[in-house]
Design a protein around this motif. Structure first.
Motif, PDB file in Angstrom:
ATOM      1  N   VAL A 136       0.835  -1.200   0.000  1.00 42.69           N
ATOM      2  CA  VAL A 136       0.000   0.000   0.000  1.00 42.69           C
ATOM      3  C   VAL A 136       0.873   1.254   0.000  1.00 42.69           C
ATOM      4  CG1 VAL A 136      -1.900  -1.149   1.199  1.00 42.69           C
ATOM      5  CG2 VAL A 136      -0.130   0.031   2.529  1.00 42.69           C
ATOM      6  N   ASP A 137       0.252   2.376  -0.378  1.00 40.27           N
ATOM      7  CA  ASP A 137       0.959   3.655  -0.341  1.00 40.27           C
ATOM      8  C   ASP A 137       0.763   4.317   1.019  1.00 40.27           C
ATOM      9  OD1 ASP A 137      -1.613   4.716  -0.339  1.00 40.27           O
ATOM     10  OD2 ASP A 137      -1.573   5.223  -2.476  1.00 40.27           O
ATOM     11  N   ALA A 138       1.186   5.562   1.156  1.00 39.74           N
ATOM     12  CA  ALA A 138       1.124   6.253   2.444  1.00 39.74           C
ATOM     13  C   ALA A 138      -0.298   6.443   2.939  1.00 39.74           C
ATOM     14  CB  ALA A 138       1.824   7.609   2.330  1.00 39.74           C
ATOM     15  N   ASP A 139      -1.259   6.433   2.020  1.00 36.54           N
ATOM     16  CA  ASP A 139      -2.656   6.612   2.401  1.00 36.54           C
ATOM     17  C   ASP A 139      -3.380   5.286   2.611  1.00 36.54           C
ATOM     18  OD1 ASP A 139      -2.471   9.415   2.236  1.00 36.54           O
ATOM     19  OD2 ASP A 139      -2.733   9.325   0.052  1.00 36.54           O
ATOM     20  N   GLY A 140      -2.649   4.187   2.504  1.00 35.12           N
ATOM     21  CA  GLY A 140      -3.258   2.878   2.711  1.00 35.12           C
ATOM     22  C   GLY A 140      -3.927   2.302   1.485  1.00 35.12           C
ATOM     23  N   ASN A 141      -3.714   2.890   0.308  1.00 33.20           N
ATOM     24  CA  ASN A 141      -4.311   2.384  -0.925  1.00 33.20           C
ATOM     25  C   ASN A 141      -3.377   1.372  -1.583  1.00 33.20           C
ATOM     26  OD1 ASN A 141      -6.576   4.224  -0.766  1.00 33.20           O
ATOM     27  ND2 ASN A 141      -5.157   5.840  -1.406  1.00 33.20           N
TER      28      ASN A 141
END
Length: 435
Positions: free
Chosen positions: A381-386
Motif C-alpha cells: 500500500v501507499d502512504a494513504d493505505g491504498n
C-alpha cells in the motif's frame, strides 16, 4: 476434507443397522431395546453428510468411523430436520394404527408424520459444518425421523428420509449385541454434475513434493448409445487445466500413470484399461493435460451395459479418471481462493458425444473444490493505505529480525533459492503459500 476422510477411514459394515431403516415395505417393524442403558436424556444423533458420484451398494451403519466411497466429498450447509416419532405407534401397540414397515419416501413424509409423529417434540433443524457433520444432543431414547430439508444449493439429489433408532443396536461377531447412545448416520447425496473433479485425501498442508490424488468424473451416454461399432462410438475428451504460478509454470506435475473406472448407477465399479486412452501432457507450455477416450473404452462400457440389460442399477452412468499429481517447487504464489486464502485449485473440462455423434457434454468445466495451503496474503500500500498497482514489489520471509538483517531467508521448498512473493499489479497483493 482431508481431516474427515482420515477420521472415516474404517471399512463399511456389510449389514443394515437398526439405526437406518430401508424405504417403506423393506423392513419389518422394530421393537425398541434400551440394552440396559439409562434413558437419561443424554443420547445423540450425528449426521455425516457427503456427496458421491452414484448410489452406494453398501449401506452405512449407526457407528462412527465408517469409510466413504472413493471421491466422496463432505457437504457443508445441508439442513436436516429431526422429528421424534411416537414409540407405541411405530411398534404397532396403538389400536387402529399399523406399525410402519420402514421410513417414508420424500413425497410421503407429511402423511407419515401426520400418523406417527410425537407432537410433544418440536422439530429440530441442524445444518452441517465444513466437515459435513451436524449433531442433535440431549435426546431421549426412541425413534426419530431424519429428513433432509435443504441441500444448501448443491447440485445433488436429496438423501432419502431415514428412521433412526436410539439407542443403536450393534451386533458383534458371534451374535452378541451391544448398544450405543450416540448414533452416527451417513446419508448421501448423489451428484447431478455432468463433470466433477475431487481431491482425494488431500494433505492438511500442501508443499513442494506433496502428492495429490484427484478424481475426475464425467457422465456417459445411456446404454445403447455408447458403442455401436468402432466408427460409431462414444467420444470423450478430458482436459485438465493445471494452475500456473506467477511465472506461468504449472503448479502441479501430472503422473502419466492413471486409472479409469466405469461406475454403475447402483455404485458398482469396473476397472477399464487405461492403456486404451491417449494421454498428452503439454503443461510446460500451456498448463494443459489431455486424455482422449477411444472406441475401446466405449466398447468395454457397452459390454457392461449389455450384461446388465435387465438390471438398470448395473448399467454405467459415469467414468472415473484417477490422477496423481506432484506439487512443484513453484507452487508458491499458485493462487488464492474466494476468501483470500492460499490454495491450489484447478478445473477439468470434458466434451462427450454418443455413438450417434450427438454432443451430450459440450466442453463443460468441472466443479472443483480447492486444496487449501498454509500461508498468508499481504497487500503493498501507499502512504494513504491504498493498494499500489503502478509497480510490483518482491518480498522474502525470515525466521527472525536478526536473520533478515543478516540476509538469511526462508528457502523455496526443496531448492536453495529464497522463497519470494511478488505483488500483483491488479490489486497490490502478494501471497506466501505452502508454508
Amino acid at each position: 476434507m482431508a481431516s474427515m476422510l482420515k477420521r472415516l477411514s474404517g471399512a463399511l459394515a456389510a449389514l443394515v443397522a437398526l439405526a437406518l431403516m430401508a424405504p417403506m415395505g423393506a423392513v419389518p417393524a422394530l421393537a425398541l431395546d434400551a440394552g440396559g442403558l439409562a434413558d437419561d436424556g443424554s443420547a445423540s444423533i450425528t449426521v455425516h453428510k457427503y456427496k458421491t458420484q452414484s448410489a452406494s451398494s453398501t449401506p452405512g451403519t449407526g457407528e462412527d468411523g465408517q469409510g466413504l466411497p472413493v471421491g466422496a466429498q463432505p457437504l457443508e450447509g445441508v439442513s436436516f430436520t429431526l422429528y421424534r416419532l411416537d414409540n407405541a405407534k411405530v411398534e404397532g401397540a396403538v389400536a387402529g394404527t399399523a406399525a410402519p414397515a420402514g421410513a417414508p419416501t420424500a413425497d410421503d413424509v407429511a402423511a407419515f408424520l401426520a400418523t406417527y409423529r410425537d407432537n410433544g417434540f418440536a422439530p429440530n433443524v441442524q445444518t452441517t459444518d465444513p466437515d459435513g457433520t451436524a449433531t442433535w444432543a440431549s435426546l431421549a431414547f426412541g425413534y426419530y425421523l431424519l429428513v433432509e430439508t435443504d441441500a444448501g444449493g448443491a447440485n445433488v439429489d436429496p438423501a432419502v428420509p431415514s428412521i433412526v433408532t436410539v439407542p443403536y443396536a450393534r451386533q458383534a461377531m458371534g451374535g452378541s449385541t451391544s448398544y450405543a447412545k450416540d448414533v452416527h448416520v451417513y446419508p448421501k447425496n448423489v451428484s447431478r454434475e455432468e463433470v466433477e473433479k475431487t481431491a482425494i485425501g488431500a494433505p492438511d498442508v500442501t508443499a513442494p513434493g506433496e502428492k495429490l490424488e484427484y478424481q475426475i468424473a464425467f457422465m456417459v451416454p445411456e446404454a445403447g448409445k455408447v458403442h455401436a461399432s468402432d466408427a460409431a462410438a462414444m467420444k470423450a475428451t478430458v482436459v485438465d487445466r493445471l494452475p500456473l504460478n506467477a511465472a506461468g509454470q504449472p503448479v502441479l506435475t501430472v503422473n502419466p500413470s492413471f486409472t479409469v473406472t466405469a461406475l454403475s448407477k447402483g455404485g458398482d465399479t469396473t476397472a477399464l484399461n487405461a492403456g486404451d486412452i491417449v494421454f498428452s501432457d503439454t503443461s510446460a507450455s500451456d498448463g494443459l493435460v489431455t486424455w482422449t477416450f477411444g472406441p475401446e473404452i466405449a466398447k468395454a462400457i457397452e459390454g457392461i451395459n449389455s450384461t446388465n440389460a435387465s438390471n438398470v442399477d448395473g448399467q454405467v452412468v459415469k467414468v472415473l479418471l484417477g490422477i496423481t499429481a506432484t506439487v512443484n517447487d513453484n507452487a508458491y504464489n499458485g493462487g488464492i481462493d474466494a476468501t483470500g486464502q492460499p490454495s491450489i485449485a484447478n478445473t477439468a473440462v470434458a466434451t462427450v458425444s454418443d455413438s450417434d455423434g450427438t454432443v451430450m457434454i459440450d466442453g463443460k468445466e468441472s466443479v472443483t473444490p480447492a486444496v487449501t495451503t498454509m500461508g498468508f496474503k499481504l497487500t503493498k500500500v501507499d502512504a494513504d493505505g491504498n493498494p499500489v498497482t503502478s509497480d510490483s514489489a518482491t518480498f522474502k520471509l525470515a525466521a527472525s529480525y536478526a536473520d533478515a538483517v543478516a540476509g538469511t531467508f526462508i528457502k523455496n521448498g526443496s531448492t536453495s533459492a529464497d522463497l519470494t512473493a511478488t505483488s500483483s499489479l491488479a490489486d497490490g497483493t502478494a501471497v506466501f503459500s505452502g508454508l
